[in-house]
Design a protein around this motif. Structure first.
Motif, short mmCIF file in Angstrom:
data_model
loop_
_atom_site.label_atom_id
_atom_site.label_comp_id
_atom_site.label_asym_id
_atom_site.label_seq_id
_atom_site.Cartn_x
_atom_site.Cartn_y
_atom_site.Cartn_z
N VAL A 26 40.36 48.34 56.02
CA VAL A 26 38.90 48.34 55.99
C VAL A 26 38.40 48.75 54.60
N GLY A 27 39.03 49.78 54.06
CA GLY A 27 38.62 50.25 52.74
C GLY A 27 38.72 49.18 51.68
N VAL A 28 39.86 48.50 51.68
CA VAL A 28 40.07 47.44 50.70
C VAL A 28 38.99 46.36 50.82
N ILE A 29 38.78 45.93 52.06
CA ILE A 29 37.84 44.83 52.27
C ILE A 29 36.43 45.20 51.82
N ILE A 30 36.00 46.37 52.21
CA ILE A 30 34.63 46.76 51.86
C ILE A 30 34.48 46.95 50.35
N SER A 31 35.48 47.54 49.73
CA SER A 31 35.34 47.78 48.30
C SER A 31 35.37 46.48 47.52
N GLU A 32 36.03 45.48 48.03
CA GLU A 32 36.10 44.23 47.29
C GLU A 32 35.11 43.21 47.80
N PHE A 33 34.15 43.64 48.56
CA PHE A 33 33.24 42.69 49.20
C PHE A 33 32.33 41.99 48.20
N GLY A 34 31.73 42.75 47.33
CA GLY A 34 30.75 42.13 46.43
C GLY A 34 29.37 42.68 46.73
N ASN A 35 28.36 42.05 46.21
CA ASN A 35 27.02 42.58 46.45
C ASN A 35 26.09 41.47 46.94
N LEU A 36 24.93 41.89 47.38
CA LEU A 36 23.99 40.95 47.98
C LEU A 36 23.28 40.07 46.97
N GLU A 37 23.21 40.51 45.71
CA GLU A 37 22.46 39.71 44.73
C GLU A 37 22.99 38.30 44.63
N TYR A 66 39.05 32.33 53.69
CA TYR A 66 40.01 33.34 53.30
C TYR A 66 41.25 32.72 52.65
N GLU A 67 41.66 31.59 53.17
CA GLU A 67 42.85 30.96 52.61
C GLU A 67 42.63 30.63 51.14
N ILE A 68 41.42 30.17 50.82
CA ILE A 68 41.11 29.84 49.43
C ILE A 68 41.16 31.08 48.56
N SER A 69 40.59 32.15 49.03
CA SER A 69 40.58 33.37 48.21
C SER A 69 42.00 33.88 48.02
N LYS A 70 42.80 33.71 49.06
CA LYS A 70 44.20 34.15 48.96
C LYS A 70 44.95 33.31 47.94
N GLU A 71 44.70 32.01 47.95
CA GLU A 71 45.35 31.11 47.01
C GLU A 71 45.00 31.47 45.58
N ILE A 72 43.72 31.76 45.35
CA ILE A 72 43.28 32.13 44.01
C ILE A 72 44.03 33.36 43.54
N ARG A 73 44.17 34.31 44.43
CA ARG A 73 44.87 35.53 44.05
C ARG A 73 46.33 35.23 43.75
N ARG A 74 46.90 34.35 44.56
CA ARG A 74 48.33 34.05 44.38
C ARG A 74 48.55 33.30 43.07
N ILE A 75 47.73 32.28 42.85
CA ILE A 75 47.92 31.46 41.65
C ILE A 75 47.72 32.27 40.38
N THR A 76 46.78 33.22 40.43
CA THR A 76 46.54 34.01 39.22
C THR A 76 47.42 35.25 39.14
N ASP A 77 48.36 35.36 40.08
CA ASP A 77 49.21 36.56 40.12
C ASP A 77 48.36 37.82 40.23
N SER A 78 47.35 37.75 41.03
CA SER A 78 46.43 38.87 41.25
C SER A 78 45.69 39.28 39.99
N LYS A 79 45.70 38.42 38.96
CA LYS A 79 44.93 38.78 37.76
C LYS A 79 43.45 38.54 38.00
N TYR A 80 43.15 37.71 38.98
CA TYR A 80 41.74 37.52 39.33
C TYR A 80 41.61 37.53 40.85
N ILE A 81 40.77 38.43 41.33
CA ILE A 81 40.51 38.49 42.76
C ILE A 81 39.04 38.15 42.99
N ILE A 82 38.82 37.06 43.70
CA ILE A 82 37.43 36.64 43.88
C ILE A 82 36.79 37.37 45.05
N LYS A 83 35.51 37.77 44.88
CA LYS A 83 34.83 38.50 45.94
C LYS A 83 34.32 37.53 47.01
#
Lengths: 332, 112
Positions: free
Chosen positions: A50-61, B29-46
């Motif tokens: 839960v912590g990971v998900i919330i912290s990496e969620f992003g913002n509303l803007e 989610y699959e797309i965001s996971k792929e992005i993380r994998r392809i970039t070796d976790s150098k970019y994690i998309i929100k």
């Protein structure tokens, strides 16, 4: 998972209740849920996940941009409309309740005044006074009642200016307020049904004294208007109060393509039979009155009711069949 | 440690997503996971960034969304599929990046 849902609910609480917002919330929740399951599968504890998900969620803007763009395409009006606060919505409902009461009272008194006018024979018998006195008394009653009605109407049955916006449809509801109103409406549903039914029954029953007390026409008329007054009071009172809920919820409709977005399952009474049912008894009542006043054969007119009941039962059956079949389609 | 500037990356979120969708449809989610994998976790998309990109690209006609519950084994999910316009746009963005890399690269000193 509960925590994540609350987090999302909180984030979206103050946003306008539009279909785009709703869709965004659903999709985001789906993404978070998938991520959660993945993290748990990797071996993380619930809290960590839960912590990971919330912290990496992003913002509303960022979201506001995505949502703002869509709504611009659908209806320019939406951009300029304010969000109605929860307090104002509550105030409007409360005020409508009071207003409904006052209007219903006023109308009831007007009808009662007719009853009073017809009451002279009754007074003569009941109070054992002479004809002239009885006539005078009934007239006095009538005037008093009319005066009371006028006072009520003058005192104000119009709505507060504060709520002009709502009436004009110049504002919109956020998610929190929409949910609250739907909740209240559902809770009021039962009271509304009872009051409406009682009111209609009273109106129907009002014709009994008129028919039964054939000889003492006055007496019958007096009772009839008495019942009608009571029935009308109930009907008006509850109609205005429940109308307030509908008016508020309709605010979201003006401007967006889909209107008050209700998850498919909740859309009750959307069937054509549902609409017919809501006006059904009024129609039957009208038919009855028309036949009665045209032919004065009230005995025949009364037959309308048992037939009306049969028709009603048929309608209800059709309606529930339609509803259950459309429910199946929607939850697929 | 160096981090990617969000301004720069914002211009290429669409490119990344379209690349992943180029060959077959996928979901959030699959797309965001792929992005993380392809970039070796150098970019994690929100998640919000991702969703904004979906909405924007769908509006522009680069992708279409559809819901499905068969592919995901019962759960009702929103999938995204690239369109022909999307593929065209992707190729343009690839060219654009090549040009950018060429131009900026001339000013980058390696080593030191």
């Amino acid at each position: 998972m509960e925590t994540i849902k609350n987090y999302l609910d909180n984030m979206f609480m103050k946003l306008p209740a539009t279909p785009e917002v709703h869709k965004a919330k659903e999709e985001l929740f789906q993404m978070m849920e998938d991520r959660y399951e993945d993290l748990i599968a990797e071996g993380k504890s619930e809290n960590e996940a839960v912590g990971v998900i919330i912290s990496e969620f992003g913002n509303l803007e960022e979201l506001a941009e995505a949502l703002g763009i869509s709504s611009e395409v659908q209806a320019k009006k939406e951009d300029t409309r304010d969000i109605l606060s929860l307090e104002d919505a509550k105030g409007f409902i409360e005020e409508s309740g009071k207003r409904g009461l006052r209007i219903a009272l006023g109308v009831m008194l007007c009808i009662l005044s007719v009853s009073a006018a017809a009451s002279s024979n009754f007074l003569r018998m009941f109070m054992m006074i002479g004809q002239n006195y009885a006539n005078m008394l009934s007239l006095i009653f009538m005037l008093i009642i009319i005066a009371a009605a006028i006072v009520i109407f003058v005192k104000g049955t119009r709505s507060d200016e504060k709520y002009e916006n709502i009436r004009k449809g110049n504002c919109i509801l956020d998610v929190e307020t929409t949910d609250y109103i739907r909740e209240e409406r559902k809770r009021y549903e039962h009271t509304k049904t009872v009051m409406l039914s009682a009111g209609i029954i009273l109106c129907i029953v009002s014709l009994v004294p008129a028919i039964v007390a054939d000889g003492a026409m006055d007496f019958g008329a007096m009772l009839m208007f008495l019942f009608i007054a009571a029935g009308v009071f109930l009907i008006i009172n509850t109609s205005i109060k429940s109308g307030a809920y509908e008016t508020l919820l309709k605010l979201n409709e003006n401007g967006t393509m889909e209107g008050e977005f209700i998850p498919g399952k909740e859309k009750v009474n959307n069937t054509w039979t549902g609409k017919v049912i809501s006006v059904y008894w009024y129609t039957v009542l009208c038919v009855f009155l028309i036949i009665g006043f045209l032919t004065f054969k009230w005995g025949i007119a009364l037959l309308v009711w048992p037939w009306g009941l049969v028709g009603f039962i048929v309608l209800v059956i059709i309606d529930s069949v339609l509803k259950s079949s459309s429910k199946e389609e929607k939850t697929k | 440690m160096a981090e990617i500037s969000s301004d720069v990356i914002r211009g290429y979120n669409d490119t990344m997503i379209l690349c992943i969708l180029y060959d077959k449809p996928s979901y959030g989610y699959e797309i965001s996971k792929e992005i993380r994998r392809i970039t070796d976790s150098k970019y994690i998309i929100k998640e919000t960034t991702l969703y904004s990109a979906f909405t924007r690209m769908e509006k522009n006609g680069y992708i279409v969304s559809f819901t499905d519950d068969v592919l995901s084994g019962g759960k009702k999910r929103t999938y995204y599929r690239i369109t022909d316009e999307g593929k065209e746009y992707y190729r343009e963005k690839c060219e654009e990046w090549d040009l950018t890399r060429d131009v900026i690269g001339r000013f980058i000193k390696r080593g030191n």
